[in-house]
Write an enzyme that holds these catalytic residues in place. Structure first.
Site, PDB file in Angstrom:
ATOM      1  N   GLU A  61       0.819  -1.204   0.000  1.00 58.07           N
ATOM      2  CA  GLU A  61       0.000   0.000   0.000  1.00 58.07           C
ATOM      3  C   GLU A  61       0.861   1.266   0.000  1.00 58.07           C
ATOM      4  O   GLU A  61       0.590   2.230  -0.735  1.00 58.07           O
ATOM      5  CB  GLU A  61      -0.912   0.017   1.240  1.00 58.07           C
ATOM      6  N   GLY A  70       6.121  -2.292  14.249  1.00 60.07           N
ATOM      7  CA  GLY A  70       5.444  -1.160  13.625  1.00 60.07           C
ATOM      8  C   GLY A  70       4.500  -0.424  14.542  1.00 60.07           C
ATOM      9  O   GLY A  70       4.441   0.807  14.549  1.00 60.07           O
ATOM     10  N   ARG A  71       3.759  -1.166  15.356  1.00 55.40           N
ATOM     11  CA  ARG A  71       2.771  -0.517  16.230  1.00 55.40           C
ATOM     12  C   ARG A  71       3.413   0.206  17.415  1.00 55.40           C
ATOM     13  O   ARG A  71       2.722   0.850  18.193  1.00 55.40           O
ATOM     14  CB  ARG A  71       1.750  -1.541  16.705  1.00 55.40           C
ATOM     15  N   HIS A 130     -24.914   8.843  23.394  1.00 52.39           N
ATOM     16  CA  HIS A 130     -26.155   8.875  22.623  1.00 52.39           C
ATOM     17  C   HIS A 130     -26.168   7.781  21.564  1.00 52.39           C
ATOM     18  O   HIS A 130     -26.924   7.854  20.597  1.00 52.39           O
ATOM     19  CB  HIS A 130     -26.326  10.258  21.989  1.00 52.39           C
TER      20      HIS A 130
END
Length: 545
Positions: free
Chosen positions: A210, A265-266, A382
């Site tokens: 990507e 990566g995280r 809500h």
């Protein structure tokens, strides 16, 4: 080694889970409950008193942690031991915020000097961009950054930059692109001028599908506006381990920043992946972010388990996941700047602990990572808070709020706080049938109608929550908060005996996706896969249903 579920501590906790009073009673019989079940560390306050625990349960949870050798496993991670056993890597995102002069060895080499050198390089880069010294190919200063990455290379920088907007230097605009859907890139390109835009590509391999696709398309767009290949060096930089590919692309070697195998990566926002953060808020604030995380590291490694914030939160998550069948956990941020944190923590926790095999390769016989989700208060009240209060699933909740707002305006912050605290109280105490009926006493409803409506107004309560407070959202408190959740995730993984630092499930999807991509562009119809996949591929090739 005894399987986790067969240990004495596990069996005792299982027995306790069936014999706890309602939290209403726990509070009614212990006026000091908040004092005993709250603690401060690194600019944060954790109130964990609204949990289904008493002193005995907490003692058993800490005993379970010790039985799983949590303390020695913490030391092993910080020492640079190979704790990612399937990839044979150290796990040292904590070294990225280690103080200069400290020693953290990987394969006998102290990595701290290289980390500090990278920070210095980041600082020089940030100064050149924000001061206007860096000029594009037409001589204009940079005004916009397009940060291209995916996963942790995208989510961490984006959410931290969003959270620290009050500290933005106002000199640049940053646009984040991750999705390979062309619309994501195209819409961002509509907002920028090629003469004043710097593209920052983040990919360890310089080949993440990507990220590379978006970067190649960005370069095509850049060249289509009149720039030449030689001009690419003035408008593209990279964070990658593959220097050769980056230079072949046209990026100057001086503008390539390193990535290391021992940083997942995280966990990478603390590395050069955090360049967009530094560019937007400046190096002083970026270093304060690192310092806040380092303070939490020091707390995690030094505080006794009973007074250790990440340990307490991690063990409470184990308690609900494994003894109450809690299959999800909600994170609720009562601060608009923190609205992206639930998504960040979702990736952190679910990519780390979404595992079903122990470190030794056996199938687990207990639940592991819950689904992490959440959103911004008061909006969620809500919408999905209805499920939290009256749904049949037990969903532990974390409420996060600063006591001071960056934008004080009338009664806004008081109303925000009242909702935050009121929700935790309602989840804990609920509403009995008798209380609901009493509320309807003065209404004009018939007795039968009152009985019916009262049944619908009952809330069992006894729903657990943590409340995390800070004086104000600052780079330091944000750093501490993120590190808190990193270490909480690690604690859970240790107890569950899983590897929190690989992600083989992600790899399979990538492999099969590449195979499908080849079939989408093939000359003949797909026939060799399953019937569903063949049909979907052929429909895509046709371009219509």
């Amino acid at each position: 080694m005894t399987r986790l579920t067969q240990t004495t501590q596990w069996q005792e906790l299982k027995e306790y889970s069936n014999n706890l009073p309602h939290m209403r009673e726990l509070f009614a019989t212990d006026s000091a409950r908040f004092d005993k079940m709250s603690l401060k560390a690194c600019g944060l306050l954790l109130d964990y008193s609204k949990n289904r625990v008493n002193d005995d349960v907490l003692g058993k949870l800490f005993s379970l942690a010790r039985g799983c050798e949590l303390e020695s496993r913490i030391r092993a991670m910080f020492a640079g031991d190979i704790i990612n056993n399937t990839e044979k890597r150290a796990v040292l995102h904590t070294a990225l915020r280690a103080p200069a002069g400290s020693v953290v060895n990987v394969d006998g080499v102290n990595v701290v000097p290289e980390v500090q050198a990278t920070l210095a390089k980041i600082e020089a880069f940030v100064d050149s961009i924000t001061s206007g010294k860096w000029r594009g190919y037409t001589g204009k200063a940079i005004t916009d950054i397009v940060s291209i990455g995916i996963g942790g290379s995208f989510l961490g920088p984006k959410i931290v930059t969003q959270a620290l907007r009050p500290y933005a230097n106002g000199k640049l605009k940053c646009h984040f692109v991750a999705n390979v859907d062309a619309t994501s890139l195209v819409e961002k390109l509509k907002l920028v001028d090629p003469e004043t835009t710097l593209f920052l590509m983040s990919s360890k391999s310089f080949g993440t599908q990507e990220t590379l696709t978006n970067t190649l398309s960005a370069r095509d767009w850049f060249l289509s506006t009149g720039a030449t290949q030689a001009d690419v060096a003035k408008h593209f930089a990279a964070v990658t381990s593959n220097v050769a590919k980056a230079t072949d692309f046209g990026i100057d070697a001086e503008n390539i920043f390193p990535m290391w195998d021992w940083v997942g990566g995280r966990y990478s926002l603390w590395s050069a992946i955090g360049l967009p953060i530094a560019l937007m808020v400046g190096m002083d604030n970026y270093r304060a972010l690192l310092a806040g995380a380092r303070a939490m590291d020091e707390h995690f490694t030094s505080a006794p388990l009973e007074q250790n914030m990440p340990v307490i939160m991690g063990m409470l998550s184990v308690w609900y996941s494994n003894f109450f069948n809690a299959q999800s956990h909600v994170v609720l941020t009562y601060d608009h700047y923190l609205r992206g944190l639930p998504a960040y923590f979702q990736q952190l926790d679910m990519e780390s602990n979404g595992k079903s095999v122990t470190l030794g390769g056996e199938t687990v016989d207990h639940a592991t990572g819950p689904v992490i989700w959440g959103g911004e208060g008061t909006n969620g009240q809500h919408a999905y808070h209805q499920l939290l209060h009256q749904g049949t699933a037990l969903i532990p909740a974390d409420f996060i709020m600063p006591l001071q707002s960056h934008n004080p305006l009338g009664e806004h912050h008081a109303q925000l706080a009242s909702n935050c605290f009121g929700q935790t109280q309602a989840l804990m105490q609920g509403r009995t049938f008798e209380e609901a009926l009493a509320e309807l006493a003065s209404s004009k409803l018939s007795d039968a109608e009152k009985q019916l409506i009262a049944r619908h107004k009952v809330m069992d309560g006894n729903k657990p929550s943590n409340t995390l407070l800070m004086d104000k959202l600052t780079p330091a408190t944000l750093g501490a908060l993120i590190a808190l959740y990193e270490h909480r995730t690690f604690v859970q993984g240790i107890i569950w005996d899983i590897n929190s630092f690989d992600q083989w499930g992600v790899e399979l999807g990538k492999t099969l996706g590449n195979d499908v991509l080849a079939r989408l562009g093939a000359a003949k119809e797909a026939t060799e896969l399953d019937a569903s996949s063949n049909a979907l591929i052929n429909l895509f090739r046709q371009g219509h249903i």
